[in-house]
Design a protein around this motif. Structure first.
Motif, short mmCIF file in Angstrom:
data_model
loop_
_atom_site.label_atom_id
_atom_site.label_comp_id
_atom_site.label_asym_id
_atom_site.label_seq_id
_atom_site.Cartn_x
_atom_site.Cartn_y
_atom_site.Cartn_z
N VAL A 196 0.86 -1.19 0.00
CA VAL A 196 0.00 0.00 0.00
C VAL A 196 0.89 1.24 0.00
O VAL A 196 1.73 1.40 0.87
CB VAL A 196 -0.93 0.03 1.22
CG1 VAL A 196 -1.86 1.24 1.16
CG2 VAL A 196 -1.74 -1.26 1.32
N GLY A 197 0.69 2.10 -0.96
CA GLY A 197 1.44 3.35 -1.04
C GLY A 197 0.51 4.55 -0.94
O GLY A 197 -0.67 4.43 -0.56
N ASN A 198 1.03 5.70 -1.29
CA ASN A 198 0.31 6.96 -1.10
C ASN A 198 -1.03 7.00 -1.84
O ASN A 198 -2.06 7.43 -1.31
CB ASN A 198 1.19 8.12 -1.54
CG ASN A 198 0.91 9.40 -0.77
OD1 ASN A 198 0.62 9.36 0.42
ND2 ASN A 198 1.00 10.52 -1.45
N ILE A 199 -1.02 6.54 -3.09
CA ILE A 199 -2.22 6.63 -3.92
C ILE A 199 -3.35 5.78 -3.35
O ILE A 199 -4.46 6.27 -3.08
CB ILE A 199 -1.92 6.19 -5.36
CG1 ILE A 199 -0.90 7.12 -6.02
CG2 ILE A 199 -3.21 6.14 -6.19
CD1 ILE A 199 -0.44 6.66 -7.39
N TYR A 200 -3.08 4.49 -3.15
CA TYR A 200 -4.15 3.59 -2.75
C TYR A 200 -4.52 3.75 -1.29
O TYR A 200 -5.64 3.41 -0.90
CB TYR A 200 -3.77 2.15 -3.10
CG TYR A 200 -3.60 1.99 -4.60
CD1 TYR A 200 -4.68 2.17 -5.45
CD2 TYR A 200 -2.36 1.71 -5.16
CE1 TYR A 200 -4.54 2.07 -6.82
CE2 TYR A 200 -2.21 1.60 -6.52
CZ TYR A 200 -3.29 1.78 -7.36
OH TYR A 200 -3.14 1.69 -8.72
N ALA A 201 -3.62 4.27 -0.47
CA ALA A 201 -4.00 4.60 0.91
C ALA A 201 -5.08 5.70 0.89
O ALA A 201 -6.11 5.58 1.57
CB ALA A 201 -2.78 5.06 1.71
N ASP A 202 -4.84 6.76 0.13
CA ASP A 202 -5.83 7.84 0.05
C ASP A 202 -7.16 7.34 -0.50
O ASP A 202 -8.24 7.70 0.01
CB ASP A 202 -5.31 8.97 -0.85
CG ASP A 202 -4.34 9.89 -0.13
OD1 ASP A 202 -4.11 9.68 1.08
OD2 ASP A 202 -3.80 10.80 -0.77
N GLU A 203 -7.10 6.51 -1.53
CA GLU A 203 -8.34 6.03 -2.15
C GLU A 203 -9.11 5.10 -1.20
O GLU A 203 -10.34 5.19 -1.09
CB GLU A 203 -8.01 5.30 -3.46
CG GLU A 203 -7.51 6.21 -4.55
CD GLU A 203 -8.56 7.22 -5.00
OE1 GLU A 203 -9.66 6.80 -5.42
OE2 GLU A 203 -8.29 8.44 -4.89
#
Length: 306
Positions: A196-203
């Motif tokens: 899990v990185g920045n993009i999918y954490a936010d989503e």
């Protein structure tokens, strides 16, 4: 940086095009792209057969075997399956910020940022590691037994990812509540949950209606279950669309870009309307990066942990 869905797209391509083939030669064109003695890589790979393509989180590896691949293929009518090959070592890869593993015709022009090149004994498509910024790397590493499967030694500290059968939801919930940090910071901790990185954490946080600074110790088990469900949903949808490509640096093994960025709800969409309630998406500073969320759907908690 590519996250789990993008790396899984690459893994599937490698499984299709590379597994079962024997490496005839390897060439290192930039020593910084190889960890642990770049000069030894050609000898470490020559004559070895790629058994499969594996992944954990953002890491890829190709288990290697010294014997021919066809020794392990079951012929029609065989009563007994052959002995399963055991890989003592693997070619481990991390794509970093801009790394690409491309399956390319041997006669194709050499890429400008080609770092490592593998040619196969069958004379078919070769595997090229291209990396413009040279933050990614490859190396040959020993395999270490970890339940439920062996993993390369350098990544034994990496936790199972949420798409693995080895991922334990109950254990994750227990460890998460003990972290006493913000939920997004915990999601990015690869020793807790990988991939899990920045993009999918936010989503995922948007889908679960959680602000990124919500303290982990305040999350109930049902809320954590909803969050895990959101993580898996967004990653599965991204996989179905080939991952997220914001520029030409992320591509699959055939050089094609993913298009999940068209489906992102909040990431990178500052001041655009929230798809759920229409409130303008906000951008907030987070760990020298950015977090995107909806002020209405994801209100900032009074006890926020940035």
């Amino acid at each position: 940086m590519p996250e789990l869905p993008e790396v899984e797209v690459v893994r599937r391509g490698l499984e299709r095009w590379v597994a079962g083939r024997t490496i005839a030669s390897a060439e290192v064109l930039h020593p910084r792209a190889v960890r642990r003695n770049a000069g030894e890589l050609p000898d470490q790979l020559k004559g070895r057969t790629v058994l499969s393509a594996e992944r954990r989180g953002k890491y890829l590896w190709l288990p290697l075997h010294d014997g021919p691949a066809d020794r392990y293929l079951v012929a029609a009518g065989d009563d007994e399956a052959p002995e399963s090959p055991v890989a003592a070592e693997a070619l481990l890869a991390h794509l970093g910020m801009s790394g690409q593993l491309l399956v390319v015709d041997p006669l194709a022009p050499v890429e400008k940022h080609l770092r490592v090149r593998l040619c196969f004994a069958d004379g078919g498509p070769e595997l090229r590691f291209v990396d413009q910024r040279t933050f990614g790397h490859v190396l040959v590493a020993p395999m270490v037994q970890r339940s439920p499967r062996p993993v390369p030694e350098p990544i034994t500290h990496i936790a199972a990812d949420p798409l693995e059968s080895a991922f334990d939801d109950a254990e994750f919930a227990t460890r998460l509540r003990l972290r006493r940090t913000g939920i997004k910071r915990a999601l990015l901790d690869q020793s807790l949950i990988s991939g899990v990185g920045n993009i999918y954490a936010d989503e995922a946080l948007w889908r679960a209606r959680l602000h990124w600074a919500r303290p982990t110790e305040t999350l109930s088990r049902p809320v954590i279950a909803e969050l895990l469900s959101a993580v898996r949903e967004v990653m599965a949808e991204a996989l179905g669309q080939g991952g997220t490509s914001f520029d030409s640096l992320y591509v699959n093994v055939n050089g094609e870009s993913g298009y999940f960025d068209r489906s992102l709800a909040v990431y990178g969409r500052r001041d655009e309307p929230c798809p759920r309630c229409g409130t303008p998406v906000r951008r907030e500073a987070f760990m020298n990066r950015s977090s995107y969320s909806c002020p209405k759907c994801q209100p900032t908690p009074r006890n926020a942990r940035p």
